[in-house]
Design a protein around this motif. Structure first.
Motif, PDB file in Angstrom:
ATOM      1  N   CYS A  71       0.848  -1.188   0.000  1.00  0.00           N
ATOM      2  CA  CYS A  71       0.000   0.000   0.000  1.00  0.00           C
ATOM      3  C   CYS A  71       0.884   1.239   0.000  1.00  0.00           C
ATOM      4  O   CYS A  71       1.862   1.313   0.733  1.00  0.00           O
ATOM      5  CB  CYS A  71      -0.900  -0.010   1.238  1.00  0.00           C
ATOM      6  N   ARG A  72       0.520   2.223  -0.821  1.00  0.00           N
ATOM      7  CA  ARG A  72       1.303   3.454  -0.904  1.00  0.00           C
ATOM      8  C   ARG A  72       0.503   4.697  -0.533  1.00  0.00           C
ATOM      9  O   ARG A  72       1.053   5.778  -0.405  1.00  0.00           O
ATOM     10  CB  ARG A  72       1.898   3.624  -2.305  1.00  0.00           C
ATOM     11  N   VAL A  73      -0.817   4.538  -0.390  1.00  0.00           N
ATOM     12  CA  VAL A  73      -1.694   5.657  -0.044  1.00  0.00           C
ATOM     13  C   VAL A  73      -2.607   5.223   1.094  1.00  0.00           C
ATOM     14  O   VAL A  73      -3.224   4.158   1.011  1.00  0.00           O
ATOM     15  CB  VAL A  73      -2.559   6.091  -1.249  1.00  0.00           C
ATOM     16  N   VAL A  74      -2.673   6.044   2.143  1.00  0.00           N
ATOM     17  CA  VAL A  74      -3.607   5.782   3.229  1.00  0.00           C
ATOM     18  C   VAL A  74      -4.443   7.034   3.464  1.00  0.00           C
ATOM     19  O   VAL A  74      -3.943   8.150   3.386  1.00  0.00           O
ATOM     20  CB  VAL A  74      -2.916   5.352   4.544  1.00  0.00           C
ATOM     21  N   ILE A  75      -5.712   6.804   3.693  1.00  0.00           N
ATOM     22  CA  ILE A  75      -6.623   7.885   4.029  1.00  0.00           C
ATOM     23  C   ILE A  75      -7.023   7.671   5.474  1.00  0.00           C
ATOM     24  O   ILE A  75      -7.574   6.621   5.827  1.00  0.00           O
ATOM     25  CB  ILE A  75      -7.853   7.887   3.104  1.00  0.00           C
ATOM     26  N   ILE A  76      -6.724   8.644   6.297  1.00  0.00           N
ATOM     27  CA  ILE A  76      -6.938   8.507   7.730  1.00  0.00           C
ATOM     28  C   ILE A  76      -8.009   9.491   8.179  1.00  0.00           C
ATOM     29  O   ILE A  76      -7.882  10.698   7.972  1.00  0.00           O
ATOM     30  CB  ILE A  76      -5.642   8.795   8.528  1.00  0.00           C
ATOM     31  N   HIS A  77      -9.062   8.956   8.785  1.00  0.00           N
ATOM     32  CA  HIS A  77     -10.050   9.834   9.407  1.00  0.00           C
ATOM     33  C   HIS A  77      -9.485  10.234  10.763  1.00  0.00           C
ATOM     34  O   HIS A  77      -9.041   9.375  11.527  1.00  0.00           O
ATOM     35  CB  HIS A  77     -11.395   9.131   9.557  1.00  0.00           C
ATOM     36  N   PRO A  94       7.133   8.530   5.865  1.00  0.00           N
ATOM     37  CA  PRO A  94       7.270   9.598   4.864  1.00  0.00           C
ATOM     38  C   PRO A  94       7.088   9.128   3.417  1.00  0.00           C
ATOM     39  O   PRO A  94       6.737   9.923   2.553  1.00  0.00           O
ATOM     40  CB  PRO A  94       8.679  10.127   5.096  1.00  0.00           C
ATOM     41  N   ARG A  95       7.279   7.840   3.145  1.00  0.00           N
ATOM     42  CA  ARG A  95       7.121   7.335   1.773  1.00  0.00           C
ATOM     43  C   ARG A  95       5.659   7.107   1.393  1.00  0.00           C
ATOM     44  O   ARG A  95       5.344   6.975   0.213  1.00  0.00           O
ATOM     45  CB  ARG A  95       7.910   6.042   1.593  1.00  0.00           C
ATOM     46  N   LEU A  96       4.784   7.053   2.389  1.00  0.00           N
ATOM     47  CA  LEU A  96       3.365   6.882   2.118  1.00  0.00           C
ATOM     48  C   LEU A  96       2.724   8.225   1.784  1.00  0.00           C
ATOM     49  O   LEU A  96       3.096   9.253   2.342  1.00  0.00           O
ATOM     50  CB  LEU A  96       2.636   6.309   3.336  1.00  0.00           C
ATOM     51  N   ASP A  97       1.765   8.199   0.874  1.00  0.00           N
ATOM     52  CA  ASP A  97       0.907   9.360   0.676  1.00  0.00           C
ATOM     53  C   ASP A  97      -0.160   9.281   1.752  1.00  0.00           C
ATOM     54  O   ASP A  97      -0.944   8.324   1.796  1.00  0.00           O
ATOM     55  CB  ASP A  97       0.254   9.338  -0.710  1.00  0.00           C
ATOM     56  N   VAL A  98      -0.187  10.264   2.626  1.00  0.00           N
ATOM     57  CA  VAL A  98      -1.126  10.288   3.737  1.00  0.00           C
ATOM     58  C   VAL A  98      -2.153  11.392   3.476  1.00  0.00           C
ATOM     59  O   VAL A  98      -1.794  12.555   3.308  1.00  0.00           O
ATOM     60  CB  VAL A  98      -0.419  10.514   5.089  1.00  0.00           C
ATOM     61  N   ILE A  99      -3.407  10.975   3.436  1.00  0.00           N
ATOM     62  CA  ILE A  99      -4.521  11.882   3.162  1.00  0.00           C
ATOM     63  C   ILE A  99      -5.394  11.936   4.406  1.00  0.00           C
ATOM     64  O   ILE A  99      -5.736  10.903   4.980  1.00  0.00           O
ATOM     65  CB  ILE A  99      -5.325  11.385   1.942  1.00  0.00           C
ATOM     66  N   VAL A 100      -5.744  13.140   4.821  1.00  0.00           N
ATOM     67  CA  VAL A 100      -6.553  13.337   6.026  1.00  0.00           C
ATOM     68  C   VAL A 100      -8.012  13.519   5.652  1.00  0.00           C
ATOM     69  O   VAL A 100      -8.343  14.084   4.615  1.00  0.00           O
ATOM     70  CB  VAL A 100      -6.038  14.540   6.856  1.00  0.00           C
ATOM     71  N   ASP A 150      -0.297  14.869   2.251  1.00  0.00           N
ATOM     72  CA  ASP A 150      -0.326  14.711   0.794  1.00  0.00           C
ATOM     73  C   ASP A 150      -1.689  14.969   0.170  1.00  0.00           C
ATOM     74  O   ASP A 150      -1.794  15.128  -1.044  1.00  0.00           O
ATOM     75  CB  ASP A 150       0.146  13.299   0.429  1.00  0.00           C
ATOM     76  N   GLY A 151      -2.724  14.992   0.977  1.00  0.00           N
ATOM     77  CA  GLY A 151      -4.048  15.225   0.435  1.00  0.00           C
ATOM     78  C   GLY A 151      -5.067  15.440   1.521  1.00  0.00           C
ATOM     79  O   GLY A 151      -4.819  15.196   2.703  1.00  0.00           O
TER      80      GLY A 151
END
Length: 181
Positions: free
Chosen positions: A16-22, A55-61, A79-80
């Protein structure tokens, strides 16, 4: 945080390279859905910490973000940004996003121009058998905070759900809101 860290580490290891965190931990028992939008508090610091630790993950809030200024604050270190309820209740929020976030020179469209631009799409949807109310529900918040907003919502809500209502309901609702301004 330790449990979340382990979960994110495992999904990152799996590719996985992108995580969206609530930013709010949901309580599945003891709170109503409305209460769960306010309790417990949002923890943007946890999301920023994840970005720092991965830091290598795209982290979206996601969670509770209602303004472009808040988006810009989050984008300074993440990142988003994902917008949920505010996109439905205040879709005009995004009218200025291209200019502010992506530095576009395109002019900000006026609300009435957006309605006129939607008319061909609405007509196509009606021709395909989609009820008008299903399409216009996404436009109900377009005039949020503006004079005539209540008239806009009421007109669309009452008339779009009537049988045989057509695309003309949009222009009628628009005239209603322009009269209030």
């Amino acid at each position: 945080y330790e449990h979340l860290y382990v979960l994110i580490a495992r999904v990152a290891e799996a590719g996985c390279r992108v995580v969206i965190i609530h930013a709010r931990k949901a309580w599945l028992q003891g709170l109503s859905p409305k209460q769960n939008r306010e309790i417990p508090p949002l923890r943007y610091d946890v999301v920023r910490r994840l970005k720092s630790d991965f830091p290598r993950l795209d982290v979206i809030v996601n969670g509770g973000i209602k303004t472009l200024a808040e988006m810009e604050t989050h984008l300074a270190c993440l990142d988003g940004v994902m917008i949920g309820r505010e996109a439905c209740s205040n879709p005009y929020l995004f009218a200025d996003v291209d200019r502010r976030i992506f530095e576009s020179a395109a002019p900000i469209p006026a609300r009435d121009d957006i309605i006129r631009a939607c008319a061909p799409y609405v007509a196509t949807q009606l021709a395909e058998g989609v009820p008008l109310a299903r399409v216009t529900r996404h436009l109900l918040g377009l005039y949020q905070g503006q004079p005539g907003a209540r008239r806009w919502r009421r007109y669309l809500s009452e008339r779009a759900s009537q049988p045989d209502s057509g695309v003309e309901i949009l222009s009628e609702a628009l005239q209603n809101v322009l009269q209030a301004a």
